[in-house]
Write a protein that holds these residues in place. Sequence first.
Motif: not given
Length: 289
Positions: A168-169, A172-173, A185, A196-197, A199, A204, A213
């Motif tokens: 998932l990471i 997202a990137k 998400l 994730i939010s 990075e 998000t 998020c």
Amino acid sequence: MSVKRALNIVKIKKMKQEGNPITMITAYDYPSAKLAEEADIDIILVGDSLGNVVLGYDSTIPVTLDDMVYHSRSVARGAEHTFIVTDLPFMTYHGSIDETLRNVRRLMQEGHAHAVKMEGGAEIATTVQTIVQAGVPVLGHIGLTPQSVNQIGGYRIQGKDEPDARRLIKDAKALEQAGAFAIVLELVAEEVAAAISAEISIPTIGIGAGRGCDGQVLVYHDVLKYTSEYREKRFVKTYANIGDQIRSGISEYVKEVKTRVFPGEDHVFAAEEGVLDQLYGKGKAESHS
């Protein structure tokens, strides 16, 4: 009273930088969109979840591009001053790039969307980049992706273990690098959604993805419990129970018609005096009244 100004992707990205949570609601028609705009929502998503919510399908897969254009146009008429994102439905962005761009064009020109949403991660990054380069903002969508529900084995929480979290990471990137202005998400473990939010530089927007998020999205009908046989969802908070009020109101209407309470004196219109005499002859009007 000042007229509300619609957001744009620059302002949406700035909201993340300023720590200003983004509010999004999924709506499908003119009255819903109008009420959402009056409530000062930031973004309206015209989701292909309309298949489940308003068209009676058991998934989003039967939803067509024509369906999305129709509902997007309806929402745009109701929310003229709100940023509108419309889903590209199942298999409308997995063929040739020319076909994909034609489908995007329809949502923008005929559906009056300001941006499109696409499900998928690294595998669609090249397509996202091409659409962005064509001048169309793209909202990404990872985690649970309903268009792939048959492949992923149902509506399951995503990112619960380390390999899935890494995937998932990475997705997202890849979407960030491709030029997406934000990412939804869906049903992602809270810790992973927060990671994730942190990075990525773009916002998000979570649905069932916890408190980390940069914004939240829920479906209009879930927020208002606007349905029959409502199915509770753990990630949804209901703010009004419109379904019960609608059902009760219609039941009362049926009862009053059956008992001849409605229409009453306040709901009828009178003709000019003597009209029935003129129609049927003097003295015969009573048998027709």
